[in-house]
Scaffold this active site. Structure first.
Site, short mmCIF file in Angstrom:
data_model
loop_
_atom_site.label_atom_id
_atom_site.label_comp_id
_atom_site.label_asym_id
_atom_site.label_seq_id
_atom_site.Cartn_x
_atom_site.Cartn_y
_atom_site.Cartn_z
N GLY A 391 0.68 -1.19 -0.11
CA GLY A 391 0.00 0.02 0.13
C GLY A 391 0.73 1.28 0.05
N GLY A 393 0.93 5.70 1.38
CA GLY A 393 0.37 6.89 1.86
C GLY A 393 0.76 8.09 1.47
N GLY A 396 5.01 7.53 2.17
CA GLY A 396 5.66 6.61 1.71
C GLY A 396 4.67 5.25 1.18
N ASP A 514 -2.20 12.43 13.62
CA ASP A 514 -2.75 11.71 12.45
C ASP A 514 -3.53 10.55 12.31
OD1 ASP A 514 -3.06 12.21 9.65
OD2 ASP A 514 -1.22 10.90 9.08
N ALA A 518 -7.11 5.11 7.92
CA ALA A 518 -6.04 4.85 7.31
C ALA A 518 -4.87 4.14 7.77
CB ALA A 518 -5.58 5.80 5.85
N ASP A 532 1.91 4.49 11.63
CA ASP A 532 2.19 5.63 11.11
C ASP A 532 2.54 7.01 11.97
OD1 ASP A 532 2.85 7.68 9.04
OD2 ASP A 532 1.25 7.14 7.90
#
Length: 666
Positions: A391, A393, A396, A514, A518, A532
């Site tokens: 995946g 984002g 990265g 954040d 996701a 993340d």
């Protein structure tokens, strides 16, 4: 003119001349390192005693020593001056001359301590130990003469007048006792020729000793053979040393010479697996083996493998060397654990030379490239296929590395805005340092574990534990693999637990900044794993009005975050948006609806109840006469309140704990 100083004067205010004097003293034998090693993290304001204790750890570690040494080479300044600049301007309590004098004496750097005490503070020098290397050395010659008895020695006559003959000397020693105050007579003996018959042979006594190991026997016999040949004037040919069989014991059975040669050759195998040539073959054709000044032909050592540079290239012109090096650097081979060789691109690293304060292992960029099939961007389906892409984002792309360590891991390859040059002060470097240095200390069952990092290649890379269930955002939108309402409640509780741990796990709160679906991953049992942490920020105090630049994803950002007001309540607001997604299965942003963001859309369609937008395809949201959907909506509304009215994430976690006392059965 000298200015009177006191112990409370901060060392950052010292005149440059005094700092240079101290630097000259402490640069000798790198004495500044002994001082730096015992500097504690915190200094006392009422006392100059500053010792390292369990609750007051050292301020600097080994990486800091390297940083100072590199800065010294770069800026052409002494390491002591750089240390004083850094230490003198850090900490709530600035170091003073009193602290410096105490630490110098504690490190037994008394020359520097005496300079601070006597020259700067006009005080008595610190007390030294009575014995040992740090003890004061006496330089009074009168005291030395008195203690050694030199004062009792009479005048010395000329040597020629006191040299007697052998007869007088014999008479003197047989009839008179020498006085204690008289220097003994100097005797010059006559040279007497000694014949071999006059030598008295001393019998050699053989002593039984412990058996000597085979290795010792080999070393002894080999050295004796070489010594005998050297004494005889015969220098053995070097090539014969490679081919001659090793020494054998008399009691051992002899070994065939061919086997010995094979053993000798196998001992000199190169990295490529081929046998090294006899050294005699290395001689240039025009040189003979007897020539002691020969230069070996190094090209004979060059194997077929391109992993070792061609030594003949050293004789080429500068232009040829440059072109050859460029072609070598353009590719690099890696060997994966399954035995497959392949080529991957390699570039000179644009990254700065970072020294990170972490215990996490560093993986080379080549190791990560090899483990991810050169960061293969085909979607990962199974290990047998080449695809490794999981995946992507905002910061990265993530790739699977199934065999980097003993279990599969996820490698995040960070995007670089400028791939040619990256500085230590760039935002991407600060985010990378944040994640490596800070997050490695945080361990929680609902946080994705950081396992390693890389900062020596084309870009920064982070190595995480692999979470197989994918992102919550994708699972909410996937009709074929929908999460039921009870699973969503458990995900809400797990996420709240992770965020509250970040806020309270250590004395300084850590803001994620954040939080979104996701960045919430699900494991094989659909447990939440928050990930993340590139935007994490340590809150310097418990104040909640720290102003900084706005970061994050707009749909999840609170109104005050757009103004740069960052606090732990920002994460609470973002979590409220996540709760709305869990309830409705709607995307956070949709430009095809009237309210683009989900908060506005829910406000337009729901008043006191979430019923109009509640996703009932995943279940009724009710059990034991409790409407869990409505309870969760009320909690979301509290999280989306203005900053002062929002609950903390600890309170949110407790509310969910009361709402879900035990894991719900699916």
């Amino acid at each position: 003119m000298f200015t009177q100083m006191n112990s409370s004067l901060e060392i950052r205010k010292l005149q440059p001349g005094y700092v240079r004097e101290l630097a000259q003293i402490l640069e000798y034998a790198e004495s500044w390192k002994r001082l730096m090693a015992i500097i504690p993290n915190h200094l006392g304001s009422n006392t100059f005693v500053c010792d390292i204790k369990i609750d007051n750890l050292p301020k600097y570690n080994s990486e800091h020593f390297k940083i100072i040494e590199n800065a010294s080479l770069k800026y052409k300044r002494s390491c002591t001056e750089i240390l004083f600049d850094e230490w003198g301007t850090s900490g709530k309590i600035r170091p003073t001359l009193g602290h410096l004098k105490y630490l110098l004496a504690k490190a037994e750097l008394f020359r520097a301590a005496d300079y601070v005490a006597v020259e700067l503070l006009r005080e008595e020098p610190p007390e030294r130990p009575s014995f040992g290397p740090a003890a004061l050395v006496t330089t009074d010659l009168t005291e030395i003469k008195k203690n050694s008895g030199f004062d009792k020695i009479g005048p010395v006559e000329p040597a020629a007048s006191i040299v007697p003959s052998n007869v007088a000397l014999h008479h003197h020693f047989t009839n008179h006792q020498p006085s204690k105050n008289v220097i003994p007579d100097i005797v010059i003996s006559e040279v007497i020729d000694v014949t071999p018959s006059d030598i008295i042979e001393v019998p050699i006594v053989k002593v039984k000793s412990k058996p000597v190991s085979d290795m010792m026997k080999f070393s002894s016999s080999a050295s004796e053979d070489v010594t005998n040949e050297l004494e005889s004037g015969i220098i053995p040919e070097i090539s014969s040393l490679l081919e001659s069989p090793g020494p054998k014991e008399a009691s051992e059975s002899t070994v065939d010479s061919s086997e010995s040669n094979e053993l000798s050759s196998s001992s000199f195998k190169g990295l490529t697996g081929s046998f090294a040539p006899p050294i005699a073959d290395l001689l240039a054709p025009e040189c003979s083996e007897s020539d002691l000044n020969f230069i070996p032909a190094l090209s004979a050592l060059n194997p077929v493998s391109e992993g070792i540079p061609n030594f003949e290239m050293l004789q080429a012109s500068e232009e040829q060397m440059h072109s050859s090096n460029s072609s070598l650097q353009s590719r690099s081979s890696f060997n994966v654990s399954n035995g497959t060789d392949f080529l991957t691109s390699k570039c000179s690293s644009p990254l700065p030379n970072l020294y990170l304060n972490t215990e996490l292992p560093h993986f080379t960029y080549g190791e990560l490239a090899a483990a991810t099939n050169n960061f293969n961007e085909e979607a990962y389906t199974n290990v047998d296929n080449a695809g490794r892409f999981l995946g992507s984002g905002a910061f990265g792309s993530v790739f699977l590395a199934p065999k980097l360590i003993d279990r599969p891991v996820a490698v995040k390859k960070i995007f670089l805005e400028n791939a040619e040059s990256v500085n230590e002060d760039d935002a991407v470097t600060k985010q990378f340092r944040n994640e490596v240095e800070v997050l490695c200390k945080y361990k929680h069952e609902n946080l994705v574990s950081l396992l390693g990092y890389s900062c020596d290649g084309c870009t920064y890379c982070l190595v995480y534990e692999y979470v197989s269930g994918g992102a919550l955002k994708d699972r909410l939108q996937d009709p074929s693999w929908r999460l039921m309402w009870k699973e969503r409640l458990n995900i809400a509780l797990g996420t709240a637990s992770a965020v509250s741990y970040l806020h309270t796990g250590f004395s300084t709160s850590l803001i994620h900044r954040d939080i979104k679906t996701a960045n919430i991953l699900l494991d094989s049992e659909d447990n939440a794993k928050l990930c993340d942490f590139g935007l994490v920020k340590l809150l310097p105090s418990q104040k909640t009005n720290t102003h900084t630049a706005a970061y994050g994803t707009s749909a999840y950002m609170s109104p005050e975050a757009h103004r740069g007001d960052i606090s732990v309540k920002l994460d609470t607001f973002s979590f409220g948006v996540v709760l709305l997604e869990l309830l409705t299965s709607l995307p956070p942003i949709d430009y095809n609806r009237q309210g683009y963001d989900i908060v506005t859309h829910v406000e337009d369609h729901c008043d006191e109840s979430i019923t109009p937008l509640l996703d009932t395809s995943v279940g009724s949201w009710q059990e034991n006469d409790i409407n869990y959907g409505q309870k969760l909506y009320e909690l979301a509304q509290k999280c989306l309140e203005e900053k002062k009215k929002r609950p903390s994430m600890v309170e949110v976690r407790d509310i969910l704990n009361d709402l879900i006392p035990l894991p719900l059965s699916h």
